[in-house]
Design a protein around this motif. Structure first.
Motif, PDB file in Angstrom:
ATOM      1  N   ASP A 158      -6.886   1.914  -0.257  1.00 52.08           N
ATOM      2  CA  ASP A 158      -7.938   2.525   0.556  1.00 52.08           C
ATOM      3  C   ASP A 158      -9.189   2.871  -0.259  1.00 52.08           C
ATOM      4  O   ASP A 158     -10.296   2.750   0.226  1.00 52.08           O
ATOM      5  N   LYS A 181       0.837  -1.188   0.000  1.00 49.73           N
ATOM      6  CA  LYS A 181       0.000   0.000   0.000  1.00 49.73           C
ATOM      7  C   LYS A 181       0.851   1.207   0.000  1.00 49.73           C
ATOM      8  O   LYS A 181       2.024   1.143   0.157  1.00 49.73           O
ATOM      9  N   LYS A 196     -11.931  -6.424   1.646  1.00 44.89           N
ATOM     10  CA  LYS A 196     -11.343  -5.703   0.513  1.00 44.89           C
ATOM     11  C   LYS A 196     -11.165  -6.585  -0.717  1.00 44.89           C
ATOM     12  O   LYS A 196     -10.736  -6.101  -1.760  1.00 44.89           O
ATOM     13  N   ASP A 226      -3.534   3.422   2.395  1.00 44.29           N
ATOM     14  CA  ASP A 226      -4.018   2.971   3.689  1.00 44.29           C
ATOM     15  C   ASP A 226      -2.770   2.830   4.569  1.00 44.29           C
ATOM     16  O   ASP A 226      -1.984   1.901   4.412  1.00 44.29           O
TER      17      ASP A 226
END
Length: 258
Positions: A154, A2, A208, A23
């Motif tokens: 995110d 990320k 997710k 994120d």
């Protein structure tokens, strides 16, 4: 992997400039184990076993799409962007195949590990600590890799949009991720993290994960068409991966920007 990012609020900038795909909890998670990227028996062992299958699929799809026949450094004229590159496990093979590789990750520690390893192996890869919405480049790419990354971002819609803007028309974008099924929860989280200990506990968040048809719809809205979608299945007896039609856990999609 990320993307770590600092957003500076300014009343004169528009809303979209404040958005981020990063994120921070995910970045911290992968940064803590970044030193193990190139340890084939370490925490990234599953990716090392996974890698040959990914490399062959990406290489063949690129060669077929761009009608490349050369066997020696077949990706020589390909400008490639590896998003969420981690320690460079795909960036390096793409470079060895001849591609001009730019690779980004939001974890500075990941980028430091990847840069050190590539220099040690005399590979010229343009590593940058960044995310798709923050990267400052005056060019677009023939190929974009989003491999095992979309399940960690995110804001997926924003991430895909910003990734698509970095791709040339008629370019290819590859996305490998996990289907949102009961089986993927049992195999990728309960099995891989808790029972087999292949991955650190907490590596994945099932919420997710995304179903292939949902991902295809998001890509279609960005003017992409699907070239291929394949399942990636692990055989515990041979301890190897194969590509097939089973999309229930891992899958990879290759898409064309129209």
């Amino acid at each position: 992997n990320k993307y770590v990012d600092k957003i500076h609020l300014n009343c004169n900038v528009n809303y979209q400039s404040l958005m981020s795909t990063v994120d921070k909890k995910e970045i911290q998670k992968f940064s803590r184990i970044a030193d193990e990227w190139w340890d084939v028996e370490g925490k990234f062992k599953p990716l090392h076993k996974f890698n040959p299958l990914r490399i062959n699929y990406i290489k063949k799809t690129i060669m077929d799409h761009f009608k490349i026949s050369s066997k020696s450094q077949p990706l020589k004229n390909i400008e490639l962007l590896d998003i969420g590159c981690g320690g460079g496990l795909l960036s390096e093979p793409m470079c060895r195949l001849g591609a001009k590789v730019t690779a980004i990750d939001a974890s500075k520690k990941n980028i430091d590990v990847a840069s050190f390893h590539s220099k040690k192996n005399n590979l010229k890869i343009n590593y940058k600590c960044s995310s798709p919405e923050k990267i400052n480049l005056n060019k677009k790419f023939d190929v974009i890799l989003n491999m095992e990354i979309v399940e960690h971002v995110d804001d997926l819609n924003f991430f895909l949009k910003k990734s698509s803007l970095l791709l040339k028309k008629n370019g290819l974008m590859f996305i490998a991720t996990l289907n949102k099924t009961i089986k993927s929860y049992l195999f990728a989280i309960i099995g891989a993290e808790y029972i087999l200990k292949w991955l650190p506990i907490g590596t994945h968040d099932w919420n997710k994960f995304i179903k292939p048809e949902e991902l295809e719809k998001k890509l279609k809205n960005l003017n992409f068409s699907t070239k291929d979608i394949s399942g990636l299945t692990f055989n515990p007896i041979t301890s190897s991966w194969k590509r097939d039609k089973n999309l229930s856990v891992n899958y990879i999609i290759s898409t064309l920007k129209n």
